[in-house]
Design a protein around this motif. Sequence first.
Motif, PDB file in Angstrom:
ATOM      1  N   ASP A  95     -15.084   0.419  62.891  1.00  0.00           N
ATOM      2  CA  ASP A  95     -14.972   1.050  61.583  1.00  0.00           C
ATOM      3  C   ASP A  95     -13.507   1.055  61.148  1.00  0.00           C
ATOM      4  O   ASP A  95     -12.600   1.145  61.990  1.00  0.00           O
ATOM      5  N   PRO A  96     -13.254   0.993  59.867  1.00  0.00           N
ATOM      6  CA  PRO A  96     -11.861   0.987  59.407  1.00  0.00           C
ATOM      7  C   PRO A  96     -11.141   2.278  59.782  1.00  0.00           C
ATOM      8  O   PRO A  96     -11.769   3.346  59.882  1.00  0.00           O
ATOM      9  N   GLN A  97      -9.846   2.161  59.977  1.00  0.00           N
ATOM     10  CA  GLN A  97      -9.056   3.338  60.324  1.00  0.00           C
ATOM     11  C   GLN A  97      -9.212   4.432  59.270  1.00  0.00           C
ATOM     12  O   GLN A  97      -9.152   5.636  59.584  1.00  0.00           O
ATOM     13  N   GLU A  98      -9.471   4.029  58.029  1.00  0.00           N
ATOM     14  CA  GLU A  98      -9.623   5.012  56.955  1.00  0.00           C
ATOM     15  C   GLU A  98     -10.784   5.958  57.221  1.00  0.00           C
ATOM     16  O   GLU A  98     -10.723   7.148  56.890  1.00  0.00           O
ATOM     17  N   LYS A  99     -11.862   5.441  57.847  1.00  0.00           N
ATOM     18  CA  LYS A  99     -12.987   6.324  58.154  1.00  0.00           C
ATOM     19  C   LYS A  99     -12.603   7.309  59.250  1.00  0.00           C
ATOM     20  O   LYS A  99     -12.910   8.507  59.159  1.00  0.00           O
ATOM     21  N   PHE A 100     -11.942   6.831  60.270  1.00  0.00           N
ATOM     22  CA  PHE A 100     -11.487   7.733  61.329  1.00  0.00           C
ATOM     23  C   PHE A 100     -10.550   8.807  60.761  1.00  0.00           C
ATOM     24  O   PHE A 100     -10.678   9.990  61.089  1.00  0.00           O
ATOM     25  N   ASP A 101      -9.639   8.385  59.911  1.00  0.00           N
ATOM     26  CA  ASP A 101      -8.682   9.330  59.348  1.00  0.00           C
ATOM     27  C   ASP A 101      -9.370  10.369  58.461  1.00  0.00           C
ATOM     28  O   ASP A 101      -9.023  11.557  58.492  1.00  0.00           O
ATOM     29  N   GLY A 120      -2.903  16.707  62.510  1.00  0.00           N
ATOM     30  CA  GLY A 120      -2.414  18.054  62.735  1.00  0.00           C
ATOM     31  C   GLY A 120      -3.356  18.932  63.525  1.00  0.00           C
ATOM     32  O   GLY A 120      -3.133  20.145  63.648  1.00  0.00           O
ATOM     33  N   GLY A 121      -4.398  18.337  64.084  1.00  0.00           N
ATOM     34  CA  GLY A 121      -5.357  19.102  64.866  1.00  0.00           C
ATOM     35  C   GLY A 121      -4.985  19.163  66.329  1.00  0.00           C
ATOM     36  O   GLY A 121      -3.974  18.581  66.759  1.00  0.00           O
ATOM     37  N   PRO A 122      -5.789  19.839  67.133  1.00  0.00           N
ATOM     38  CA  PRO A 122      -5.517  19.958  68.563  1.00  0.00           C
ATOM     39  C   PRO A 122      -5.743  18.646  69.291  1.00  0.00           C
ATOM     40  O   PRO A 122      -6.396  17.727  68.771  1.00  0.00           O
ATOM     41  N   ALA A 123      -5.220  18.571  70.509  1.00  0.00           N
ATOM     42  CA  ALA A 123      -5.469  17.413  71.369  1.00  0.00           C
ATOM     43  C   ALA A 123      -6.797  17.638  72.071  1.00  0.00           C
ATOM     44  O   ALA A 123      -6.861  18.131  73.205  1.00  0.00           O
ATOM     45  N   TYR A 124      -7.869  17.273  71.388  1.00  0.00           N
ATOM     46  CA  TYR A 124      -9.206  17.520  71.926  1.00  0.00           C
ATOM     47  C   TYR A 124      -9.457  16.699  73.187  1.00  0.00           C
ATOM     48  O   TYR A 124      -9.077  15.532  73.275  1.00  0.00           O
ATOM     49  N   ASP A 125     -10.142  17.336  74.136  1.00  0.00           N
ATOM     50  CA  ASP A 125     -10.722  16.623  75.268  1.00  0.00           C
ATOM     51  C   ASP A 125     -12.190  16.383  74.933  1.00  0.00           C
ATOM     52  O   ASP A 125     -12.712  16.930  73.945  1.00  0.00           O
ATOM     53  N   LEU A 128     -13.931   7.398  71.218  1.00  0.00           N
ATOM     54  CA  LEU A 128     -13.463   8.782  71.292  1.00  0.00           C
ATOM     55  C   LEU A 128     -11.940   8.873  71.336  1.00  0.00           C
ATOM     56  O   LEU A 128     -11.349   9.793  70.762  1.00  0.00           O
ATOM     57  N   LYS A 129     -11.298   7.933  71.994  1.00  0.00           N
ATOM     58  CA  LYS A 129      -9.828   7.918  71.988  1.00  0.00           C
ATOM     59  C   LYS A 129      -9.304   7.725  70.565  1.00  0.00           C
ATOM     60  O   LYS A 129      -8.357   8.401  70.130  1.00  0.00           O
ATOM     61  N   LYS A 130      -9.917   6.829  69.841  1.00  0.00           N
ATOM     62  CA  LYS A 130      -9.478   6.559  68.483  1.00  0.00           C
ATOM     63  C   LYS A 130      -9.706   7.768  67.584  1.00  0.00           C
ATOM     64  O   LYS A 130      -8.857   8.100  66.731  1.00  0.00           O
ATOM     65  N   PHE A 131     -10.837   8.441  67.771  1.00  0.00           N
ATOM     66  CA  PHE A 131     -11.155   9.587  66.931  1.00  0.00           C
ATOM     67  C   PHE A 131     -10.260  10.789  67.260  1.00  0.00           C
ATOM     68  O   PHE A 131      -9.708  11.431  66.364  1.00  0.00           O
ATOM     69  N   THR A 132     -10.131  11.107  68.542  1.00  0.00           N
ATOM     70  CA  THR A 132      -9.300  12.257  68.906  1.00  0.00           C
ATOM     71  C   THR A 132      -7.836  12.020  68.554  1.00  0.00           C
ATOM     72  O   THR A 132      -7.110  12.954  68.185  1.00  0.00           O
ATOM     73  N   ALA A 133      -7.383  10.782  68.640  1.00  0.00           N
ATOM     74  CA  ALA A 133      -6.007  10.467  68.232  1.00  0.00           C
ATOM     75  C   ALA A 133      -5.824  10.695  66.735  1.00  0.00           C
ATOM     76  O   ALA A 133      -4.791  11.199  66.288  1.00  0.00           O
ATOM     77  N   ALA A 134      -6.845  10.342  65.948  1.00  0.00           N
ATOM     78  CA  ALA A 134      -6.773  10.554  64.504  1.00  0.00           C
ATOM     79  C   ALA A 134      -6.750  12.044  64.178  1.00  0.00           C
ATOM     80  O   ALA A 134      -6.048  12.471  63.248  1.00  0.00           O
ATOM     81  N   ILE A 135      -7.503  12.836  64.942  1.00  0.00           N
ATOM     82  CA  ILE A 135      -7.497  14.288  64.722  1.00  0.00           C
ATOM     83  C   ILE A 135      -6.118  14.872  65.018  1.00  0.00           C
ATOM     84  O   ILE A 135      -5.578  15.682  64.244  1.00  0.00           O
ATOM     85  N   GLU A 136      -5.525  14.432  66.120  1.00  0.00           N
ATOM     86  CA  GLU A 136      -4.196  14.940  66.482  1.00  0.00           C
ATOM     87  C   GLU A 136      -3.165  14.512  65.433  1.00  0.00           C
ATOM     88  O   GLU A 136      -2.277  15.291  65.059  1.00  0.00           O
ATOM     89  N   ALA A 137      -3.302  13.295  64.936  1.00  0.00           N
ATOM     90  CA  ALA A 137      -2.371  12.812  63.910  1.00  0.00           C
ATOM     91  C   ALA A 137      -2.517  13.602  62.613  1.00  0.00           C
ATOM     92  O   ALA A 137      -1.555  13.718  61.840  1.00  0.00           O
TER      93      ALA A 137
END
Length: 620
Positions: free
Chosen positions: A331-337, A387-392, A376-385
């Motif tokens: 999926d495009p990075q825009e969707k993850f973001d 301003g969200g927590p570093a989800y496990d 999941l790495k791509k999604f959690t990295a987008a969340i952290e970027a």
Amino acid sequence: MPPRISRRSPAVLSRRSAAVSTVVATALAAGLITVANTGSAAAAEVRVHDIQGTTRLSPLAGEQVTEVPGTVTGVRGYGSRGFWIQDTAPDADTATSEGVFVFTGSTTPTVKPGDAVLVSGTVTEYVPGGASSGNQSLTQITKPTVTVESSGNPVPQPQRIDAAAVPSAYAPDGDAADGGSINKLPLAPDKYALDFYESLEGMNVSVGTSRVVGATDPYHELWITVKPDEHRNRRGGTVYGSYTAQNTGRLQIQSLAPVAEKPFPKANVGDVLTGTTEGPLDFNQFGGYTLTARTLGTVTDKRLAREKTRKQSSGELAVATYNVENLDPKDPQEKFDALAEAVVTNLASPDVLALEEIQDNNGATNDGTVAADETLKKFTAAIEAAGGPAYDWRSVDPQNNKDGGEPGGNIRQVFLFNPDRVSFKDRPGGDATTATDVVRSGGRAALTHSPGRIAPADPAWADSRKPLAGEFTFRGRTVFVIANHFGSKGGDEGLTSHHQPPNRSSETKRLQQAKAVNTFVRKIQKVQKNADVVVLGDINDFEFSATTKALTDGGALTAAVKSLPRSERYSYVYQGNSQVLDQILTSPAVGDFAYDSVHINAEFAQQNSDHDPQVLRFRP
């Protein structure tokens, strides 16, 4: 065979044969058509209302008809090609439609609105989606020969569809002797909404300024309601709250103009389709009765805002569910973001987030891959970027192509959790085929495998997502969370089905799944009566459904969405109905909670998912 279209001079037209065909003679004998009052019985002819008849099925289905007169009201040169004609000399029976669709197959029609034509061909009943769909049929003339008598005539005045015209009762009960079908019942357009719409099938109709209740979709269509007060909510939608309280004012809108020539307007729920929208009333597979607009109103933007839930307090545990619609690394990075931004901004970074429809590392590529760590790495990295927590995260990989969904995608549920706020109790051994169970540990309930799947071998979960169970600890208190994605509604008949009430065959599987989850929750409660249990996910069923009743059976769980006012109970918009599919349910020990259905997708033409996420906050 392509339609044969000719144009006759008035002299030739005056010499039309007055001979009565075998079909007409048969219909006359049966009382299905009448003789025009011209002084000669030989002047009998089949009119459009004779073809349509007084039920949903044409009395002339399968028969040849000759030189049926009408004026063209709309032309469709793409998809199901053809055109509509309407008789300018209607009968006095409101049950008989004066319009009919002429299907030209792969040939683009050359007629235009205002052409007066004579159509010969075969009367057929076409069921969009096939007989197994349960859809009503569309009466049409096929394999046509078309003669244009004249052009530039006025299009027949439209029948206005408004709140006063559409009955409040939805449909008659189906005929038990006919398998619950309403096909052969006489139409009562002044009594039932579906009968009213059917009595106008193929006719030129119009609606005035109307509220949008289903956003513009990728197929260039939207839904409006002609009943402004029918189950309206504060955001402009029309809420579906009961099988017996249908929203009769909903109508699908499409355009006869190709999108390349005239872009279809983008509209969100609550916007207004302003002015007059006019065209033939069609019936199709993906929405039933549809105004195919020859003239389309303009959209007035009411600036519907995407909601934001409040932040949980330090002592509150926030648990959320979100169907992220087949998310995979391709999926495009825009969707993850965009999804990440929603988690952080709109959901206020919940402590535990159950995700549905996380796909494997190569998405729909069907090569046996089942791991989803890259997704999941791509999604959690987008969340952290964002301003969200570093989800496990925790999950259990499914067996290849054993959980339904898009082939090769291997969708599954996943727990994200904020390790700064909550901890996960890992109990190894759970895999795709090994069931987790409940045991007593230190006088309290515990899972044998965490994360683990609930009864993966149970037939209830065949070709469907298995529930994911996990143990979390918040401020020293254990909370059991069970993430679900129940079987879809695929295979159910639509609300406009000829069976009334419609058959809901998919409910059988969800009912079995709900019973299995309820049984597991009771296992936990048998070991520890005061256990905090949260069951959540894409339940794919309404809060008033048998599925929800089975989940809550015996008081094991409470459907948290029922804590909201009835007008606020929805997470999804389908065919103009704002309805519940996503749910969070709680055990009695959870006690008081705050619940929020966060409306950020379902009401909008621009969506990151077709579901709205749900958030529950409570103090364990």
